[in-house]
Scaffold this active site. Structure first.
Site, PDB file in Angstrom:
ATOM      1  N   ASP A  14      44.266  50.046  43.624  1.00  0.00           N
ATOM      2  CA  ASP A  14      44.341  48.768  43.160  1.00  0.00           C
ATOM      3  C   ASP A  14      43.769  47.760  44.086  1.00  0.00           C
ATOM      4  O   ASP A  14      43.751  46.497  44.003  1.00  0.00           O
ATOM      5  CB  ASP A  14      45.698  48.191  42.449  1.00  0.00           C
ATOM      6  CG  ASP A  14      46.380  49.376  41.649  1.00  0.00           C
ATOM      7  OD1 ASP A  14      45.234  50.152  40.921  1.00  0.00           O
ATOM      8  OD2 ASP A  14      47.386  49.504  41.643  1.00  0.00           O
ATOM      9  N   LYS A  17      38.255  47.956  43.403  1.00  0.00           N
ATOM     10  CA  LYS A  17      37.268  49.243  43.330  1.00  0.00           C
ATOM     11  C   LYS A  17      36.390  48.911  42.218  1.00  0.00           C
ATOM     12  O   LYS A  17      35.219  48.934  42.377  1.00  0.00           O
ATOM     13  CB  LYS A  17      37.759  50.588  43.388  1.00  0.00           C
ATOM     14  CG  LYS A  17      38.590  50.695  44.757  1.00  0.00           C
ATOM     15  CD  LYS A  17      39.325  52.336  44.787  1.00  0.00           C
ATOM     16  CE  LYS A  17      40.254  52.286  43.617  1.00  0.00           C
ATOM     17  NZ  LYS A  17      41.433  51.789  43.714  1.00  0.00           N
ATOM     18  N   GLY A  41      43.084  53.088  37.234  1.00  0.00           N
ATOM     19  CA  GLY A  41      42.735  51.775  36.240  1.00  0.00           C
ATOM     20  C   GLY A  41      41.787  50.917  36.907  1.00  0.00           C
ATOM     21  O   GLY A  41      42.470  50.243  37.906  1.00  0.00           O
ATOM     22  N   HIS A  42      40.631  50.757  36.740  1.00  0.00           N
ATOM     23  CA  HIS A  42      39.735  50.052  37.684  1.00  0.00           C
ATOM     24  C   HIS A  42      39.128  48.945  36.594  1.00  0.00           C
ATOM     25  O   HIS A  42      38.412  49.299  35.401  1.00  0.00           O
ATOM     26  CB  HIS A  42      38.343  50.854  37.753  1.00  0.00           C
ATOM     27  CG  HIS A  42      38.805  51.887  38.678  1.00  0.00           C
ATOM     28  ND1 HIS A  42      37.892  52.772  39.492  1.00  0.00           N
ATOM     29  CD2 HIS A  42      40.167  52.164  39.749  1.00  0.00           C
ATOM     30  CE1 HIS A  42      38.523  53.607  40.441  1.00  0.00           C
ATOM     31  NE2 HIS A  42      40.139  53.257  40.423  1.00  0.00           N
ATOM     32  N   GLN A 223      42.552  55.382  43.620  1.00  0.00           N
ATOM     33  CA  GLN A 223      43.560  55.472  44.458  1.00  0.00           C
ATOM     34  C   GLN A 223      42.984  54.870  45.533  1.00  0.00           C
ATOM     35  O   GLN A 223      42.291  54.105  45.649  1.00  0.00           O
ATOM     36  CB  GLN A 223      44.242  56.802  44.741  1.00  0.00           C
ATOM     37  CG  GLN A 223      45.185  57.248  43.243  1.00  0.00           C
ATOM     38  CD  GLN A 223      44.078  57.901  42.310  1.00  0.00           C
ATOM     39  OE1 GLN A 223      43.433  58.925  42.478  1.00  0.00           O
ATOM     40  NE2 GLN A 223      44.196  57.428  41.045  1.00  0.00           N
TER      41      GLN A 223
HETATM   42  P1  GDP Z   1      41.039  49.222  41.222  1.00  0.00           P
HETATM   43  O1  GDP Z   1      42.104  50.130  40.526  1.00  0.00           O
HETATM   44  O2  GDP Z   1      40.790  49.237  42.496  1.00  0.00           O
HETATM   45  O3  GDP Z   1      39.655  49.126  40.578  1.00  0.00           O
HETATM   46  O4  GDP Z   1      41.711  47.601  41.201  1.00  0.00           O
HETATM   47  P2  GDP Z   1      42.499  47.238  39.805  1.00  0.00           P
HETATM   48  O5  GDP Z   1      41.602  47.042  38.531  1.00  0.00           O
HETATM   49  O6  GDP Z   1      43.639  48.278  39.397  1.00  0.00           O
HETATM   50  O7  GDP Z   1      43.196  45.833  40.398  1.00  0.00           O
HETATM   51  C1  GDP Z   1      42.541  44.982  40.777  1.00  0.00           C
HETATM   52  C2  GDP Z   1      42.892  43.493  39.873  1.00  0.00           C
HETATM   53  O8  GDP Z   1      42.382  42.195  40.625  1.00  0.00           O
HETATM   54  C3  GDP Z   1      42.122  43.505  38.705  1.00  0.00           C
HETATM   55  O9  GDP Z   1      42.875  42.933  37.791  1.00  0.00           O
HETATM   56  C4  GDP Z   1      40.882  42.595  39.153  1.00  0.00           C
HETATM   57  O10 GDP Z   1      40.280  41.944  37.996  1.00  0.00           O
HETATM   58  C5  GDP Z   1      41.588  41.661  40.007  1.00  0.00           C
HETATM   59  N1  GDP Z   1      40.480  41.296  41.048  1.00  0.00           N
HETATM   60  C6  GDP Z   1      39.806  41.913  41.576  1.00  0.00           C
HETATM   61  N2  GDP Z   1      38.976  41.303  42.790  1.00  0.00           N
HETATM   62  C7  GDP Z   1      39.599  40.171  42.748  1.00  0.00           C
HETATM   63  C8  GDP Z   1      39.337  38.950  43.474  1.00  0.00           C
HETATM   64  O11 GDP Z   1      38.630  38.741  44.355  1.00  0.00           O
HETATM   65  N3  GDP Z   1      40.311  37.832  43.266  1.00  0.00           N
HETATM   66  C9  GDP Z   1      41.255  38.005  42.334  1.00  0.00           C
HETATM   67  N4  GDP Z   1      42.169  36.938  41.965  1.00  0.00           N
HETATM   68  N5  GDP Z   1      41.449  39.113  41.516  1.00  0.00           N
HETATM   69  C10 GDP Z   1      40.523  40.095  41.580  1.00  0.00           C
HETATM   70  P1  IMO Z   2      43.606  53.149  41.133  1.00  0.00           P
HETATM   71  O1  IMO Z   2      42.349  53.871  41.234  1.00  0.00           O
HETATM   72  C1  IMO Z   2      47.672  52.635  42.482  1.00  0.00           C
HETATM   73  C2  IMO Z   2      50.368  56.119  42.342  1.00  0.00           C
HETATM   74  C3  IMO Z   2      51.393  56.011  41.216  1.00  0.00           C
HETATM   75  C4  IMO Z   2      52.462  56.930  41.997  1.00  0.00           C
HETATM   76  C5  IMO Z   2      51.479  58.023  42.984  1.00  0.00           C
HETATM   77  C6  IMO Z   2      51.348  59.248  42.155  1.00  0.00           C
HETATM   78  O2  IMO Z   2      43.589  52.499  39.980  1.00  0.00           O
HETATM   79  O3  IMO Z   2      43.554  52.572  42.441  1.00  0.00           O
HETATM   80  P2  IMO Z   2      50.288  60.143  40.055  1.00  0.00           P
HETATM   81  O4  IMO Z   2      49.987  59.551  38.665  1.00  0.00           O
HETATM   82  O5  IMO Z   2      48.644  60.259  40.692  1.00  0.00           O
HETATM   83  O6  IMO Z   2      50.947  61.124  39.860  1.00  0.00           O
HETATM   84  O7  IMO Z   2      51.142  58.960  40.637  1.00  0.00           O
HETATM   85  O8  IMO Z   2      50.332  57.455  43.091  1.00  0.00           O
HETATM   86  N1  IMO Z   2      48.776  55.797  41.819  1.00  0.00           N
HETATM   87  C7  IMO Z   2      48.218  54.504  42.111  1.00  0.00           C
HETATM   88  N2  IMO Z   2      48.601  53.477  42.446  1.00  0.00           N
HETATM   89  N3  IMO Z   2      46.355  52.652  41.864  1.00  0.00           N
HETATM   90  C8  IMO Z   2      46.096  53.787  41.286  1.00  0.00           C
HETATM   91  O9  IMO Z   2      44.674  53.951  41.272  1.00  0.00           O
HETATM   92  C9  IMO Z   2      46.901  54.966  41.245  1.00  0.00           C
HETATM   93  N4  IMO Z   2      46.871  56.349  41.176  1.00  0.00           N
HETATM   94  C10 IMO Z   2      48.091  56.733  41.169  1.00  0.00           C
HETATM   95  O10 IMO Z   2      51.662  54.664  41.020  1.00  0.00           O
HETATM   96  O11 IMO Z   2      52.836  55.930  43.092  1.00  0.00           O
HETATM   97 MG    MG Z   3      43.741  50.290  39.651  1.00  0.00          MG
END
Ligand code: GDP
Ligand code: IMO
Ligand code: MG
Length: 421
Positions: A14, A17, A41-42, A223
């Site tokens: 998270d 990415k 979840g991206h 991840q």
């Molecule tokens: P990912 O799994 O690495 O793609 O990240 P996620 O989408 O799960 O979580 C990142 C969250 O931070 C999302 O809600 C993005 O919209 C948000 N986000 C990304 N870059 C920034 C930033 O520079 N500032 C803020 N405030 N939010 C951001």
């Molecule tokens: P992105 O790509 C954050 C965590 C879960 C749990 C562990 C194992 O959005 O960064 P699984 O479902 O793989 O059996 O879960 O890994 N986990 C993540 N945490 N971002 C993710 O993906 C994750 N994918 C799995 O919360 O602790």
């Molecule tokens: Mg994510």
């Protein structure tokens, strides 16, 4: 010949990415996912819209990109269909932009039941899985009994599905767990039919072909390094290789074809699910980070655990993947803080250390360095010259501590809130 550049989360996932891959996708004709599945979840924000991708690479909103789902991914047809229909509804020709390796493994409904049964049985010791069937699907892959995308076209596909289900039922029957192994079959086969509208490819030939033809690729990690099945805080990890090594096996490209390795991190830390998190905050500051960073899971909606940036962890991840450029995300979330802390070392069971310990139950106390906050809204800043001096001190300290330059600074979720140095 072109290379595969890589974007990897180097914390616990998270990191942002999705946003950065979408930004960088302008410069890459090919974007590829190489591991993980719909546990990811991206999130991508543009033109006032937000979209969360789970399986489809984050280049899909860019015209002229090929978005390749590699063999290292585990794909749930039902989630894939739902996701693609959502993208199509935005007017994006998803079937033209997404291709799938024939060697990508399939997640079947019983994988999710197995995840749920196993987590329920672990009680307090549970991993905190997203329950998307990831662990059971990779177990079948390693156990050589899985179904793959290329099998969909075989005459005996249904028969093979039923054989696999029987094995899963045997597994499920070990648990005191109520389930219906058949209820999701129709939706699953309907989604498999939908998948036939996409091109299934010999992915390793396809991607090497693009590189040979002068088309650069960007590998999008899911991840983060600390969730890697080998190097993360095992067993509190996911079941795939989230470090740079996973790119080679997950796409079929040789190490010599890997170009830049970009490590992406938040200006602080978060983790979802169980497992060690040395700099975790349990106080009002932690709550502030969660609120200001809107730290709730993009896949499960769970509140994310929050804490300060951890340089011991970051150096470890950089070492594992040979990261040579850094991308710092969510800097704006720290805008209001008077003081910002960074862990520069640990005390592990009372002994000072600069290593991530093997024992996930070790008592780790971070050794912190404090920084004065910049107390300025960064969300509208578009040029490095306008960044406050306190902020630049923070960035410089990180760069010097890990010996890798920060090349991109993100100051908000939108595509535009990005400074490329
Ligand atoms: P990912 O799994 O690495 O793609 O990240 P996620 O989408 O799960 O979580 C990142 C969250 O931070 C999302 O809600 C993005 O919209 C948000 N986000 C990304 N870059 C920034 C930033 O520079 N500032 C803020 N405030 N939010 C951001
Ligand atoms: P992105 O790509 C954050 C965590 C879960 C749990 C562990 C194992 O959005 O960064 P699984 O479902 O793989 O059996 O879960 O890994 N986990 C993540 N945490 N971002 C993710 O993906 C994750 N994918 C799995 O919360 O602790
Ligand atoms: Mg994510």
């Amino acid at each position: 010949m072109k290379k595969v550049d890589v974007v990897l989360g180097i914390q616990w996932g998270d990191e942002g990415k999705g946003k950065i891959v979408d930004v960088l996708a302008k410069s890459y004709p090919v974007i590829a996912r190489f591991q993980g599945g719909a546990n990811a979840g991206h999130s991508i924000h543009f033109e006032g819209k937000k979209f969360v991708l789970h399986t489809v690479p984050s280049g899909v909103f860019r015209d002229g990109t090929v978005n390749y789902i590699g063999n290292g991914v585990v794909l749930d047809p039902v989630i894939f269909k739902e996701e693609c229909e959502g993208i199509e509804a935005m007017g994006v020709p998803v079937k033209e932009r997404v291709i799938i390796s024939k060697k990508t493994n399939l997640i079947v409904p019983t994988h999710k039941l197995m995840d749920a049964a196993s987590e329920a049985a672990m009680g307090k010791g549970k991993i905190g899985s997203t329950l998307k069937g990831i662990g059971p699907a990779y177990r079948d892959k390693a156990g050589r009994i899985a179904l793959r995308v290329g099998d969909i076209m075989a005459d005996n596909f249904r028969e093979r599905y039923d054989t696999l289900k029987k094995k899963h039922i045997q597994y499920l029957n070990q648990y005191d767990f109520e389930y219906d192994a058949y209820k999701d079959d129709d939706a699953w086969f309907e989604a498999v039919e939908y998948m036939k509208g996409f091109r299934f490819v010999d992915g390793e030939y396809e991607i090497n072909g693009y590189l040979n033809d002068g088309k650069a690729a960007l590998a999008e990690g899911a991840q983060g390094s600390m969730l890697d099945v080998d190097f993360g805080s095992y067993p509190f990890v996911t079941s795939s290789s989230t470090t740079c090594a996973g790119v080679c096996t997950g796409l079929g490209v040789a190490p010599s074809k890997v170009g830049k390795v970009m490590g992406i991190f938040k200006a602080y830390c978060t983790r979802v699910g169980a497992g060690p998190f040395p700099t975790e905050l349990f106080d009002a500051t932690g709550e502030d980070l969660r609120k200001k960073g809107f730290e709730f899971g993009a896949t499960t909606g769970r509140p994310r655990r929050t804490g300060w940036l951890d340089l011991v962890e970051l150096r470890y991840a950089i070492m594992l993947s040979g990261v040579n450029e850094l991308i710092m995300m969510k800097s704006d979330v720290l805008d209001d803080f008077d003081t910002i802390k960074v862990a520069v070392a640990y005390e592990v069971n009372g002994v000072k250390s600069d290593r991530v310990p093997f024992d996930v139950y070790a008592d780790i106390k971070p050794v912190y360095k404090e920084f004065k906050g910049w107390k300025k809204d960064l969300t509208g800043v578009r040029s490095e010259n306008d960044l406050p001096v306190e902020f630049m001190d923070y960035v410089k300290f990180i760069e010097d501590s890990v010996n890798v330059p920060v090349k991109i600074i993100s100051l908000g979720p939108d595509r535009d809130q990005t400074i490329i140095r």
